[in-house]
Design a protein around this motif. Structure first.
Motif, short mmCIF file in Angstrom:
data_model
loop_
_atom_site.label_atom_id
_atom_site.label_comp_id
_atom_site.label_asym_id
_atom_site.label_seq_id
_atom_site.Cartn_x
_atom_site.Cartn_y
_atom_site.Cartn_z
N GLN A 97 -51.91 -96.52 9.60
CA GLN A 97 -53.32 -96.52 9.19
C GLN A 97 -54.15 -95.70 10.16
O GLN A 97 -54.80 -96.25 11.05
CB GLN A 97 -53.88 -97.96 9.18
CG GLN A 97 -53.17 -98.89 8.23
CD GLN A 97 -53.92 -100.20 8.06
OE1 GLN A 97 -54.74 -100.34 7.17
NE2 GLN A 97 -53.63 -101.16 8.91
N PRO A 100 -59.66 -95.39 10.87
CA PRO A 100 -60.04 -96.66 11.49
C PRO A 100 -60.57 -97.67 10.47
O PRO A 100 -61.29 -97.30 9.56
CB PRO A 100 -61.16 -96.25 12.46
CG PRO A 100 -61.02 -94.80 12.66
CD PRO A 100 -60.41 -94.25 11.41
N ARG A 101 -60.14 -98.93 10.66
CA ARG A 101 -60.68 -100.03 9.84
C ARG A 101 -61.57 -100.85 10.75
O ARG A 101 -61.23 -101.08 11.91
CB ARG A 101 -59.52 -100.91 9.35
CG ARG A 101 -59.13 -100.63 7.94
CD ARG A 101 -57.94 -101.44 7.56
NE ARG A 101 -58.18 -102.88 7.57
CZ ARG A 101 -57.24 -103.78 7.28
NH1 ARG A 101 -56.02 -103.39 6.99
NH2 ARG A 101 -57.52 -105.06 7.30
N ARG A 102 -62.71 -101.30 10.23
CA ARG A 102 -63.61 -102.10 11.06
C ARG A 102 -63.17 -103.53 11.07
O ARG A 102 -62.93 -104.13 10.04
CB ARG A 102 -65.04 -102.01 10.52
CG ARG A 102 -65.78 -100.75 10.94
CD ARG A 102 -67.27 -101.00 11.10
NE ARG A 102 -67.59 -101.70 12.33
CZ ARG A 102 -67.56 -101.18 13.54
NH1 ARG A 102 -67.22 -99.93 13.69
NH2 ARG A 102 -67.88 -101.89 14.60
N ALA A 108 -63.78 -100.59 15.53
CA ALA A 108 -62.90 -99.75 14.72
C ALA A 108 -61.48 -99.84 15.25
O ALA A 108 -61.24 -99.72 16.44
CB ALA A 108 -63.38 -98.31 14.75
N VAL A 109 -60.52 -100.07 14.35
CA VAL A 109 -59.12 -100.22 14.77
C VAL A 109 -58.24 -99.28 13.96
O VAL A 109 -58.30 -99.26 12.74
CB VAL A 109 -58.64 -101.69 14.55
CG1 VAL A 109 -57.17 -101.83 14.94
CG2 VAL A 109 -59.49 -102.67 15.34
N ARG A 110 -57.41 -98.50 14.66
CA ARG A 110 -56.37 -97.70 14.00
C ARG A 110 -55.05 -98.35 14.32
O ARG A 110 -54.87 -98.88 15.42
CB ARG A 110 -56.28 -96.30 14.61
CG ARG A 110 -57.51 -95.46 14.50
CD ARG A 110 -57.29 -94.26 15.44
NE ARG A 110 -58.47 -93.42 15.51
CZ ARG A 110 -58.64 -92.34 14.76
NH1 ARG A 110 -57.72 -91.97 13.90
NH2 ARG A 110 -59.72 -91.63 14.88
N SER A 111 -54.09 -98.28 13.41
CA SER A 111 -52.82 -98.93 13.71
C SER A 111 -51.65 -98.22 13.05
O SER A 111 -51.81 -97.48 12.09
CB SER A 111 -52.86 -100.38 13.24
OG SER A 111 -53.04 -100.43 11.84
N MET A 138 -52.75 -93.19 19.35
CA MET A 138 -53.77 -93.87 18.54
C MET A 138 -54.74 -94.63 19.42
O MET A 138 -55.95 -94.64 19.16
CB MET A 138 -53.10 -94.84 17.58
CG MET A 138 -52.66 -94.17 16.32
SD MET A 138 -52.21 -95.42 15.13
CE MET A 138 -52.36 -94.47 13.63
N GLY A 141 -57.50 -92.71 20.53
CA GLY A 141 -58.39 -92.19 19.49
C GLY A 141 -57.77 -91.18 18.55
O GLY A 141 -58.46 -90.58 17.73
N GLU A 143 -54.67 -89.73 15.70
CA GLU A 143 -54.06 -90.15 14.44
C GLU A 143 -52.64 -90.70 14.67
O GLU A 143 -52.02 -91.21 13.75
CB GLU A 143 -53.94 -88.96 13.48
CG GLU A 143 -55.24 -88.36 13.06
CD GLU A 143 -55.61 -88.73 11.62
OE1 GLU A 143 -54.70 -88.88 10.80
OE2 GLU A 143 -56.80 -88.89 11.35
#
Ligand code: ADP
Ligand code: MG
Length: 385
Positions: A97, A100-102, A108-111, A138, A141, A143
């Motif tokens: 992912q 970023p998902r809030r 904001a979280v990327r995973s 990630m 910051g 991808e």
């Protein structure tokens, strides 16, 4: 490593020597070890249909499969585990992912999640194992993908010619190496679906009797359908500006089912649909060149897609008059390249050297990638050459 196609574990034994800051890299042996029957399907369906219990189990099971694949490759090369300095294991991506998902109260979280427990690999082989390469990029910051551009730069950079390296995996990705450029000049991103679409159409179009369009035979008999091609090219991912990366979350089964539905309303046979899809993949790659910081002099192709003649023909036509060659034609084994890339990255990690390319992933800075699981020899006694 195993890519998004989850077709098997690619293993490479690589001799790496460092003199000053230059690396000399030599491929000693390689093979792809297939997943045991059934496991591939479970790995592919786990993200959408699996439970946490199933994913927990698969993480260990895939770790066992990777450990065995490593040992088999070592033995087949007439070596022993004690001859191997370290293992770099990409693992099997089950979820990625990058957008970023809030998360309330967190931000904001990327995973990303690669399974194939490195602790199991280190325990079975006794060899220090570096894994989880994507997570650190990630956290900085980025991808978390693509990561192979580092190795593309090491192996394919030319002083006089600007090269485009194209990996035809489940997803296609490009790396642009402008003539005489350094690591900071490298540009790379995922262009869109490749074998994930072609394989998906084969499986669904043949009622599951065939998994791949071997050598592109079916596609080679079909003709491209202009209006479907236009619809396929209107997917919003293709218009997105890099850095960008994608995967099965965007181009998995539901996407393939949608494409099949479109083809049915146009009464297109499977061969015409496959021919259209090959032209589509080629067009996404050529059109992606608009995002690059220069003109392409020559194209070098790798990944399983080089064995698909229809796809190769579509790419040759789309890139005309620029020369298009395979990695094998320039002396690098295209089946082994990605595994080799993670061996090199693992080596650099133990030497404290970063291997992400911030200009590519969008990370705020260069970082040393990976999680290190010590083998029998503890890390300080690992012989650095
Ligand atoms: N002989 C072949 N003919 C056509 N396609 C092939 C052939 N061999 C491999 N492929 C394609 O290559 C894919 C695997 O490519 P690979 O580079 O390993 O992708 P990934 O990195 O996603 O695992 C297969 O799923 C298939 O689509
Ligand atoms: Mg593969």
């Amino acid at each position: 490593m195993s890519g998004t196609s989850a077709d098997g574990v690619d293993c490479a034994i690589v001799d790496i020597v460092r003199a000053q800051s230059r690396l000399t890299i030599k491929l000693l042996a390689s093979q792809t070890v297939a997943y045991p029957p059934g496991l591939r399907q479970r790995v592919l369906s786990a993200p959408t249909q699996g439970t946490v219990a199933e994913l927990c189990h698969l993480n260990a099971a895939v770790g066992e499969v990777f450990a065995r694949a490593a040992l088999r490759t070592i033995h087949r090369a007439r070596l022993e585990p004690k001859d191997i300095g370290l293992i770099g294991s990409h693992g099997q991506t089950v979820y990625h992912q990058p957008v970023p998902r809030r998360e309330p109260k967190v931000g904001a979280v990327r995973s990303t999640l690669q399974i194939g427990a490195p602790a199991i690999i280190a325990e079975r082989t006794g060899i220090t194992t570096v894994a989880d390469f994507r997570a650190r990029d990630m956290a900085a910051g980025g991808e978390g993908a693509p990561l192979t551009p580092y190795a593309h730069h090491l192996l394919f950079q030319s002083k006089r010619r600007s090269r485009l390296i194209v990996n035809l995996g489940g997803i296609a990705n490009v790396t642009f190496l402008p003539a005489g450029g350094g690591l900071d000049d490298v540009r790379a991103f995922d262009t869109g679906p490749c074998n994930m679409l072609l394989d998906g159409l084969m499986v669904k179009g043949t009622g599951g009797t065939q998994r791949i369009d071997r050598n592109g035979r079916l596609a080679g008999r079909g003709r491209s359908h202009a209006s479907l091609l236009k619809i396929l090219l209107s997917h919003p991912y293709l218009a997105k500006r890099p850095p960008k990366s994608t995967g099965r979350e965007e181009f998995g089964d539901p996407y393939v089912v949608g494409v099949l539905r479109q083809a049915r309303t146009k009464r297109l046979s499977l061969e015409h649909l496959l021919a259209t899809s090959c032209d589509f993949v080629a067009a996404t790659i050529v059109e992606a060149c608009a995002w690059l910081n220069g003109d392409v002099d020559e194209v070098i192709l790798g990944g399983g897609g080089v064995k698909n003649r229809a796809l190769m023909n579509a790419l040759r036509q789309a890139f005309e008059p620029r020369p298009v060659r395979t990695m094998d034609q320039v002396g690098v084994d295209s089946n082994a390249f990605e595994a080799l890339a993670f061996a090199v990255m693992a080596y650099q990690t133990l030497h404290g050297a970063p291997t992400n390319v911030p200009a590519v992933t969008g990370a705020r800075h260069a970082v040393v990638l990976g999680t290190v699981v010590p083998g029998k020899k503890n890390i300080p006694s690992y012989r650095l050459r």
